[in-house]
Write an enzyme that holds these catalytic residues in place. Structure first.
Site, PDB file in Angstrom:
ATOM      1  N   GLY A  32      33.023  25.107 -41.557  1.00 44.48           N
ATOM      2  CA  GLY A  32      33.423  24.851 -42.923  1.00 44.48           C
ATOM      3  C   GLY A  32      32.790  23.635 -43.478  1.00 44.48           C
ATOM      4  N   ARG A  55      40.649  25.472 -39.026  1.00 44.04           N
ATOM      5  CA  ARG A  55      42.141  25.409 -39.319  1.00 44.04           C
ATOM      6  C   ARG A  55      42.316  25.910 -40.885  1.00 44.04           C
ATOM      7  NH1 ARG A  55      43.098  19.606 -37.280  1.00 44.04           N
ATOM      8  NH2 ARG A  55      41.425  19.614 -38.579  1.00 44.04           N
ATOM      9  N   TYR A 164      27.357  10.230 -26.144  1.00 42.85           N
ATOM     10  CA  TYR A 164      28.177   9.463 -24.980  1.00 42.85           C
ATOM     11  C   TYR A 164      28.776  10.516 -24.186  1.00 42.85           C
ATOM     12  CZ  TYR A 164      31.657  10.486 -28.725  1.00 42.85           C
ATOM     13  OH  TYR A 164      32.469  11.071 -29.963  1.00 42.85           O
ATOM     14  N   GLY A 206      22.400  12.222 -32.385  1.00 39.40           N
ATOM     15  CA  GLY A 206      22.776  11.235 -32.765  1.00 39.40           C
ATOM     16  C   GLY A 206      23.496  11.200 -34.029  1.00 39.40           C
TER      17      GLY A 206
END
Ligand code: HXC
Ligand code: NAP
Length: 299
Positions: A32, A55, A164, A206
């Site tokens: 969304g 949600r 990461y 990134g």
């Protein structure tokens, strides 16, 4: 939000052939907003049917209304779902397979994140992120995979991680731990479920500006100190279409020999921070003659 205007027209073009995903059906969690919405838009443009799941029903229905304009004989619909709850996921998956008979791909894109020194976090803060990112992705993949296996249908799982996931990072430790887990899930399922023709790949983006990420990760007090865009080797953020192109390719049949792979799309960001001598980029051209003299053997 500051988008990269200088090259916007260069990188905002769709890469795949018109209608190449006609007849395909995809579920995108967190579709969304942000990157999920951009990936959904491009899949729709290519002719696929898309179900977005998250949600906030208001957000989902606004996105469906907006993106319906991209549809020809295809459609976009939504399912309200909290990925922390396996019962919600079950409903999304069952409804989707009832509706379309086959779901060609699942994009695990929903995420939660915030920046904080780790010692300031409560156990519940840690759990909130792990439950969305790791548990949500595990459960969605599991329930999707079971359907594909029992129906003997090919499937593609595409996980949106972060660089990461493999470097680790301070100040986003719950997210880094969870995304690292998702990377391992990606590779593990690729090995185990190849026999069912269920593919499992990941994209590690990134920085691509989105409101969700920027509000939480680069709030005013932070953005005042760091110019994120200038820190990047290419001096520009990613364009959402660049990511959408890669995701559509990985969800399509064109990528059928890619399995268990993670593709980084960060303009060289993480690698530029990792190389020990990359800080020498800052040395002015003129100084290199002096350095050269100082480092050569004296004749
Ligand atoms: C410390 C925090 C916190 C914060 C919440 N908590 N925000 N702790 N710093 N900024 C703690 C709360 O105090 C609580 O613990 C626990 O976390 C759960 O908080 P809730 O607000 O009840 O959780 P919930 O309603 O589930 O909301 C989840 C959320 C929220 C993650 C906190 O931000 C969210 O809905 N995010 C969704 C979208 C999002 O994060 N998008 C960014 C994705 S970017 P206690 O102990 O008090 O009960 C990304 C990668 C980007 O992932 C890489 C960029 C380069
Ligand atoms: P975003 O717009 O905030 O997207 C996150 C989405 O996850 C939202 O649509 C949100 O929708 C949904 N979500 C959050 N919690 C959920 C839950 N419990 N159940 C179901 N859905 C939930 O941020 P984004 O930048 O587009 O991020 C998309 C993905 O890219 C994430 O996986 C993120 O880690 C990754 N990523 C982004 C960047 C970047 O630079 N933007 C870089 C690296 C990786 P609801 O609020 O409706 O639930």
């Amino acid at each position: 939000l500051k988008f990269n205007n200088w090259d916007a027209n260069m990188y905002n073009k769709g890469m795949l052939k018109d209608n190449c995903l006609t007849g395909k059906n995809f579920i995108i969690t967190g579709g969304g907003s942000g990157l999920g919405k951009s990936m959904s838009s491009y899949l729709l443009e290519l002719g696929a049917n898309v179900i977005i799941a998250s949600r906030n029903e208001d957000k989902l229905s606004k996105t469906v209304n907006e993106l319906t304009s991209l549809c020809k004989n295809n459609e976009i619909s939504y399912s309200v779902c909290d990925v922390k709850k396996s019962e919600d996921i079950n409903i999304v998956i069952e409804d989707a397979f009832k509706k379309y008979k086959n779901i060609d791909g699942l994009v695990n894109n929903a995420a939660g994140n915030f920046i904080s020194p780790t010692e300031r976090l409560s156990p519940n803060a840690f759990a909130a992120i792990i439950d969305i990112v790791l548990k949500g992705t595990c459960n969605f993949s599991l329930l999707y995979g079971k359907q594909c296996i029992s129906r003997k249908q090919k499937g593609k799982i595409l996980n949106i991680i972060a660089t990461y996931s493999y470097t680790g990072s301070g100040y986003v430790v719950p997210s880094a731990a969870a995304k690292g887990g998702v990377l391992s899930l990606t590779r593990s399922l690729a090995a185990e479920w190849a026999k069912y023709r269920i593919y499992s790949n990941a994209i590690a983006p990134g920085p691509f500006p989105t409101k969700g990420a920027w509000d939480r990760l680069f709030p005013k007090p932070i953005s005042m100190f760091f110019d994120m865009e200038k820190r990047l080797p290419l001096k520009r953020y990613g364009n959402h279409q660049e990511l959408a192109n890669l995701s559509a390719f990985l969800l399509s049949d064109f990528s059928d020999y890619i399995n268990g792979e993670v593709i980084t799309i960060d303009g060289g960001e993480w690698i530029s921070k990792a190389g020990q001598f990359n800080m020498l980029n800052k040395v002015p051209e003129k100084l290199w003659s002096l350095i050269s003299k100082a480092t050569r053997k004296k004749k």
